[in-house]
Design a protein around this motif. Structure first.
Motif, PDB file in Angstrom:
ATOM      1  N   MET A  78      -9.878  61.253  69.039  1.00 31.20           N
ATOM      2  CA  MET A  78      -9.829  61.571  70.445  1.00 31.20           C
ATOM      3  C   MET A  78     -10.794  62.681  70.848  1.00 31.20           C
ATOM      4  O   MET A  78     -11.401  62.563  71.885  1.00 31.20           O
ATOM      5  N   PRO A  79     -10.937  63.771  70.075  1.00 31.59           N
ATOM      6  CA  PRO A  79     -11.853  64.831  70.512  1.00 31.59           C
ATOM      7  C   PRO A  79     -13.274  64.319  70.695  1.00 31.59           C
ATOM      8  O   PRO A  79     -14.001  64.780  71.554  1.00 31.59           O
ATOM      9  N   GLY A  80     -13.705  63.354  69.879  1.00 34.45           N
ATOM     10  CA  GLY A  80     -15.045  62.792  70.033  1.00 34.45           C
ATOM     11  C   GLY A  80     -15.195  62.073  71.365  1.00 34.45           C
ATOM     12  O   GLY A  80     -16.247  62.116  71.996  1.00 34.45           O
ATOM     13  N   GLY A  81     -14.149  61.400  71.824  1.00 34.19           N
ATOM     14  CA  GLY A  81     -14.168  60.700  73.116  1.00 34.19           C
ATOM     15  C   GLY A  81     -14.289  61.661  74.284  1.00 34.19           C
ATOM     16  O   GLY A  81     -14.965  61.387  75.268  1.00 34.19           O
ATOM     17  N   ILE A  82     -13.624  62.813  74.166  1.00 33.21           N
ATOM     18  CA  ILE A  82     -13.685  63.833  75.213  1.00 33.21           C
ATOM     19  C   ILE A  82     -15.096  64.408  75.293  1.00 33.21           C
ATOM     20  O   ILE A  82     -15.642  64.603  76.380  1.00 33.21           O
ATOM     21  N   VAL A  83     -15.708  64.654  74.146  1.00 36.61           N
ATOM     22  CA  VAL A  83     -17.065  65.194  74.109  1.00 36.61           C
ATOM     23  C   VAL A  83     -18.040  64.216  74.757  1.00 36.61           C
ATOM     24  O   VAL A  83     -18.899  64.606  75.565  1.00 36.61           O
ATOM     25  N   ALA A 128     -17.336  61.940  77.008  1.00 35.49           N
ATOM     26  CA  ALA A 128     -17.047  61.900  78.441  1.00 35.49           C
ATOM     27  C   ALA A 128     -17.646  63.111  79.144  1.00 35.49           C
ATOM     28  O   ALA A 128     -18.262  62.981  80.213  1.00 35.49           O
ATOM     29  N   VAL A 129     -17.496  64.285  78.558  1.00 32.53           N
ATOM     30  CA  VAL A 129     -18.045  65.508  79.157  1.00 32.53           C
ATOM     31  C   VAL A 129     -19.567  65.431  79.199  1.00 32.53           C
ATOM     32  O   VAL A 129     -20.195  65.761  80.213  1.00 32.53           O
ATOM     33  N   LEU A 130     -20.186  64.984  78.117  1.00 28.58           N
ATOM     34  CA  LEU A 130     -21.642  64.858  78.084  1.00 28.58           C
ATOM     35  C   LEU A 130     -22.133  63.832  79.111  1.00 28.58           C
ATOM     36  O   LEU A 130     -23.163  64.049  79.767  1.00 28.58           O
ATOM     37  N   THR A 131     -21.399  62.750  79.280  1.00 30.57           N
ATOM     38  CA  THR A 131     -21.765  61.740  80.275  1.00 30.57           C
ATOM     39  C   THR A 131     -21.727  62.330  81.680  1.00 30.57           C
ATOM     40  O   THR A 131     -22.642  62.122  82.478  1.00 30.57           O
ATOM     41  N   VAL A 132     -20.680  63.081  81.988  1.00 33.16           N
ATOM     42  CA  VAL A 132     -20.557  63.716  83.301  1.00 33.16           C
ATOM     43  C   VAL A 132     -21.691  64.715  83.510  1.00 33.16           C
ATOM     44  O   VAL A 132     -22.316  64.752  84.576  1.00 33.16           O
TER      45      VAL A 132
END
Length: 139
Positions: free
Chosen positions: A1-6, A8-12
């Protein structure tokens, strides 16, 4: 999950930076066009900022806070007339003028107000007066 958050944040972050870059590029391009000047257009009680540009047959106006590639407004030069000029009364508009204009937009008569500098007003009236067969279109 932490990789998915990273991800998502980078995409934003990439999207925000991309939109910001497009906006800056658009603003720079509009400001540097021949015959362009900054002004505000009355929209109800608000005065959103923008850039106007003289064209051969029309006056175009782009919103500052937009990524749109086309102008938000277009008024036909042949029908454009300044019907009133007064000093702007807004506290943040020191030295600015408000001009009430009449024109045709998409074949319909319209009335609108622009807030602009005295130099931009001089340019606008010169551009209007340079239209062939104009009489009484500027006060």
């Amino acid at each position: 999950m932490p990789g998915g958050i990273v991800v998502a944040v980078l995409t934003v972050v990439v999207l925000v930076l991309g939109c910001g870059g497009l906006w800056l590029s658009r603003r720079h391009t509009l400001d540097r066009r021949v015959g362009s000047f900054r002004c505000r257009l009355r929209s109800g009680t608000r005065w959103p900022g923008g850039v106007a540009q003289y064209g051969a047959a029309s006056l175009y106006w782009w919103r500052s806070a937009s990524l749109a590639p086309r102008p938000a407004r277009r008024w036909e030069r042949q029908s454009l007339a300044v019907v009133e000029r007064r000093a702007a009364e807004a506290p943040d508009a020191s030295g600015q003028l408000v001009v009430r204009c009449q024109a045709r937009s998409n074949g319909r008569p319209v009335e609108f107000e622009l807030m602009l500098s005295p130099e931009a007003y001089a340019g606008l009236t010169s551009w209007i007066e340079a239209t062939p067969a104009r009489v009484g279109s500027v006060i």
